[in-house]
Design an enzyme around this catalytic site. Structure first.
Site: not given
Lengths: 487, 489
Positions: A76, A151, A175
């Protein structure tokens, strides 16, 4: 090799000489290049990836291999990577190259994993749909018109699409778990303090926790075993010895040692159609576990408390993005105030600004007690709810989300409705407990997930139970290519 | 109207740790700009603070030294404000729960009186960087080397009534932190900085007047002058029917005045809240015990020892114990000669005057403590007169090859000094026959004055002693000369 292989299958293939790390990396890089419509990656550096793969092959040839040596993963874009862009999905950091690796990145690098690239995400991890990215929305591999969740939407989407076998993610209020559920993969949010936050760009420091998005629970366990551990650079990371964690690379995760009591909180089943959780319950009962009702009575106020606390912390965590030392700076500032105002207004997106403003408000003189302190009290009550429920049950089972992935742009005009998407994941974050989402069916052609919650530092229960479930079922084996309704 | 001024001080003490309070970067002063700021100090994305235990130990030492409550649990908070030399946009400090709670400092004034000053609290925090506004035209330069240097902020109650009390307190805390070895005390480098809160009220009025805060004063003298100026200014404003507004002021040492920096009305809401990156600071009982056992003798104890055991006056005892280096010098010299009173006189008189005149710190004094001890020994055994002792002191100051072996006692330092006394011919004439013949000559040369003396004009005795001292270049013992002359008339 096939694109939906697990980390363990790829590891075995490398070990048996079926393919080299370079071949594997080349394969995935080609897939990534030809599947751009998902928009799952912000940065891919082929040269860098191949160089790491070459080294992995050398290490393996010299007998210096871990199970992850030569296995590709994605990070990420919230994790700092030395010498490679780390944008956090923001215009503010569109040009930021960290001079250091996040501890998680370093640990996985040391284990020999090959970084394919940095995945797309909601800006500063603020969002539930991955629509808040400066680098554009990510689409759900199961249906191009739906969101992948957020997210960690990029991480979830690239794993679901088979563009990476696994990815790191971060979870502040859901997330990892929510996008894992939306994309039909397994996502693990470890206990707060289990994984170092050093080099992981902060959103809400008391909630943020790094974790894994993988094809199954065994892979999550494998990644966790390398990501976890005390880090002297993170004062909130916890020093402890868990034999089950140390044993994972050699022995994997075991089934639960005994029959477990699984609690279903009644508050999580109001007004939602979660028949798929009944099926999970039946599977667990067939396996000999016992399911009971439990209560988490403060669930309805969790979202409000979460957005106060997370906003408050974010409002000061993001003060450093001021245009002075790095990141976006406005053109021709006329004064210091102008420099701050324009750099931040231009560099930070609408949702980030909204949360900074609400957080600033909650911490202001005259509002602090009514918002921040009250939210902290609620947080304690929620934690106590879980402690009580987890004396009646070993593990808690809930739906991960109230509904499957919604359509792109469906909720962008209504932030409060968007925030409600996190109502089943946020309470766990406030309590700091470990939780895992595993695929458990489809609703309207889109995957849905079941969330398992355990006492602090008992990820072994989550992983063991999920592994057992995945031995009995094959929801985790479904892919957008095999499943009707995929794009 | 008669006015009473009320003053409280906040002292910012840079703790003498090797590395910064929340990072591993060095704290050495004077490095090239921005060469001692690591990723944590720069507030780069993803970095986290880690507390330096050394700073905690130093804060506790200070707390113990002032008899304060040590809070075994304390919290680090974020103080939020934007400024270019504050990289994170917040300063990590302690707001509601500081590590050091309430304590007391007994301030010894020059006239021997004391003031019992209450210390509200002392807390740990990080220093900001420096903004330099006059280096590049139209631009501000930022040096982040100082960012993250550990500070102990010591907050007093508004217990001072005069500028001199405040300055004396500042000086005394300066001595204390150096005794404790928790600060280098270098005021010129900003190692200790003072903010003064000043208000005035009519004598007899209970309620405090509105206060102003004078920021960032870094010398004892300027603290006194700034406060004095501010008191006068406030009285002036009030007597002319004006009102004092709460504001921050800066002291301009060149113009010797304070001027408004910013009004508190416009000041920011710092939005303090506990820093989620740092766990509550917990101090164990065992660490506390360990620190208690490692405490050095404190100035107050040393002062009492000088007064009671060495029988020095209160004033001398205070003067000599205030600064650890002065006290150390005094004790070495005193141990060598065994004469506390004379050593005190020399350290406070001749030595201090020389140090001031040549602006030399006592630890670099050209006359070592051992040398001064020998000199006093030679005074006591009458080898030197007070006059020749001063000559010897000058000679030692001017060209003494200061060597460490003196202090270590590898070679007998008295041998070298005795040789010098010989070379310079400073030995006192103690042979009474020799003195008598000199005196006879002088008496014979001044019959008129001799007559006056004989007629009981005692003042003339001084004239004759002076003549003898002149002729012997100060090598005669004045008391002995006195006796001989008296015997002769």
């Amino acid at each position: 090799m096939h694109s939906f292989a697990t980390l363990r299958q790829l590891s075995t293939g490398l070990e048996n000489g079926e393919f080299s790390a370079v071949e594997l990396a080349t394969h995935y890089l080609a897939l990534i290049a030809s599947n751009q419509q998902i928009n799952g990656f912000i940065t891919v550096d082929e040269e860098r990836t191949l160089a790491i793969a070459v080294k992995a092959d050398t290490d393996r040839a010299h007998g210096r291999a871990t199970p992850l040596t030569g296995v590709p993963i994605a990070h990420k874009d919230i994790f700092c990577t030395q010498g490679m862009l780390t944008t956090c999905g923001s215009k503010m950091l569109h040009n930021f190259v960290a001079p250091y690796d996040a501890t998680v990145v370093y640990a996985l690098d040391q284990a020999g994993a090959v970084t394919l690239g940095k995945t797309n995400m909601d800006e500063f991890a603020m969002g539930s749909s991955n629509e808040n990215s400066f680098f554009g929305a990510v689409t759900n591999p199961w249906h191009i018109e739906h969101v992948p969740g957020g997210s960690s939407g990029g991480s979830a989407a690239v794993v679901a699409a088979g563009l990476a076998p696994a990815a790191t993610g971060t979870d502040t209020g859901g997330s990892i778990r929510q996008p894992a559920a939306f994309c039909g993969i397994t996502g693990l949010k470890p206990t707060y303090g289990r994984v170092s936050r050093y080099g992981m760009i902060a959103f809400a420091s008391s909630l943020d926790q790094g974790g894994a998005l993988t094809r199954d629970a065994e892979d999550s366990a494998l990644l966790l075993s390398y990501m976890a551990g005390y880090d002297k650079k993170d004062s909130t990371s916890v020093q402890r010895q868990d034999q089950w964690l140390t044993d994972i690379p050699s022995a994997g995760i075991g089934n639960p040692a005994e029959k477990l009591t699984i609690g279903l909180p009644t508050e999580y089943f109001i007004d939602i159609d979660a028949g798929y959780i009944d099926q999970v319950r039946q599977t667990f009962e067939q396996l000999g576990h016992k399911c009971v009702d439990v209560s988490l009575s403060h669930t309805d106020v969790a979202i409000a408390a979460y957005y106060v606390i997370a906003g408050a912390e974010a409002s000061t965590n993001l003060s450093r993005y001021d245009g002075v030392r790095f990141g976006h700076r406005c053109e021709q500032p006329e004064s210091l105030h102008d420099l701050y105002q324009r750099s931040r207004s231009e560099g930070l997106g609408a949702e980030v600004q909204r949360r900074i403003l609400t957080g600033t408000y909650a911490l202001s003189v005259g509002y602090f007690d009514a918002y921040y302190l009250k939210a902290q009290k609620i947080r304690r009550l929620i934690a106590e709810d879980f402690t009580a429920a987890l004396t009646q049950a070993d593990v808690i089972l809930t739906p991960t989300t109230p509904a499957p992935a919604f359509r792109l742009n469906a909720l962008t005009k209504d932030p409060v409705a968007m925030y409600q998407q996190d109502k089943f994941t946020v309470p766990v974050s406030l309590a700091g407990l470990p939780a895992l989402s595993m695929p458990c069916g489809f609703v309207e052609g889109l995957p849905v997930g079941a969330q398992l919650i355990a006492p602090a530092f008992r990820e072994d229960l989550l992983l063991g139970l999920a592994k057992q479930y995945q031995t009995e079922t094959d929801w985790h084996l479904a892919t957008p290519q095999t499943h009707a309704g995929s794009a | 109207m008669n006015w009473q001024s009320v003053i409280g001080l906040e002292l910012h003490v840079q703790l003498a740790t090797q590395s910064k309070i929340f990072s591993g970067a060095s704290t050495t002063f004077g490095a090239p700009p921005n060469s001692q700021a690591c990723a944590v100090d720069l507030g780069l994305p993803g970095v986290l603070p880690v507390l330096n235990q050394q700073a905690v130990v130093m804060a506790i030492k200070f707390g113990l030294a002032i008899g304060a409550k040590i809070n075994l649990n304390s919290i680090f908070d974020r103080k939020n404000y934007f400024y270019p030399d504050l990289p994170k946009g917040y300063q990590i400090s302690q707001f509601e729960t500081p590590i050091v709670g309430a304590g007391n400092i007994l301030v010894h004034m020059a006239d021997g009186s004391t003031r019992d000053i209450r210390i509200t609290r002392a807390h740990l925090e990080e220093d900001a960087g420096k903004s330099i506004h006059d280096l590049f035209p139209g631009q501000t330069a930022i040096d982040l080397n100082r960012t993250g240097t550990p500070l102990l902020e010591i907050v007093s109650e508004p217990d001072f009534r005069t500028a001199s009390e405040a300055a004396t307190y500042f000086r005394q805390v300066h001595g204390l932190v150096r005794y404790l070895k928790i600060c280098d005390g270098n005021l010129a480098q900003g190692s200790m900085r003072c903010d003064a809160n000043v208000s005035v009220r009519p004598v007899g009025q209970e309620a405090l007047g509105e206060r102003t805060e004078i920021k960032n004063i870094n010398s004892f003298r300027f603290v006194e002058r700034a406060i004095e100026y501010e008191i006068e200014r406030q009285i002036d404003v009030l007597e002319n029917g004006g009102i004092i507004e709460r504001e921050t002021r800066l002291y301009d040492e060149i113009k010797d005045e304070t001027r408004s920096m910013r009004s508190k009305e416009l000041s920011e809401d710092y939005r303090y809240f506990p820093d989620p990156d740092l766990l509550p600071l917990q101090v164990s009982e065992s660490l506390l015990t360990q620190i208690k056992q490692s405490m050095p003798e404190l100035p107050e104890a040393r002062r009492n020892r000088y007064h009671k055991d060495l029988e020095l006056s209160q004033y001398d005892a205070t003067w000599l114990s205030a600064d650890p280096d002065v006290a150390e010098y005094f004790e070495v010299a005193m141990k060598h000669c065994g004469n506390a009173k004379t050593t005190a006189n020399w350290v406070m008189g001749e030595l201090s005057a020389h140090l001031n005149r040549y602006d030399v710190p006592i630890e670099q004094a050209p006359v070592s403590a051992v040398q001064l001890g020998v000199l006093i020994q030679r005074l006591d055994d009458q080898t030197l007169s007070s006059k020749t002792a001063k000559t010897l002191f000058e000679a030692l100051w001017a060209n003494s090859p200061q060597s460490d072996t003196d202090a270590l006692g590898d070679s007998d330092p008295s041998t070298a000094i005795d040789a010098q006394i010989q070379t310079l011919g400073l030995k006192q004439i103690s042979n009474s026959g020799e003195l008598e013949s000199i005196i006879d000559t002088i008496l014979a040369d001044h019959p008129q004055q001799l007559e006056q003396l004989r007629n009981g004009k005692d003042k003339v005795l001084g004239f004759f002693v002076g003549q003898v001292m002149k002729l012997t270049q100060g090598k005669a013992n004045p008391a002995q000369v006195n006796d001989i002359i008296r015997a002769k008339i």
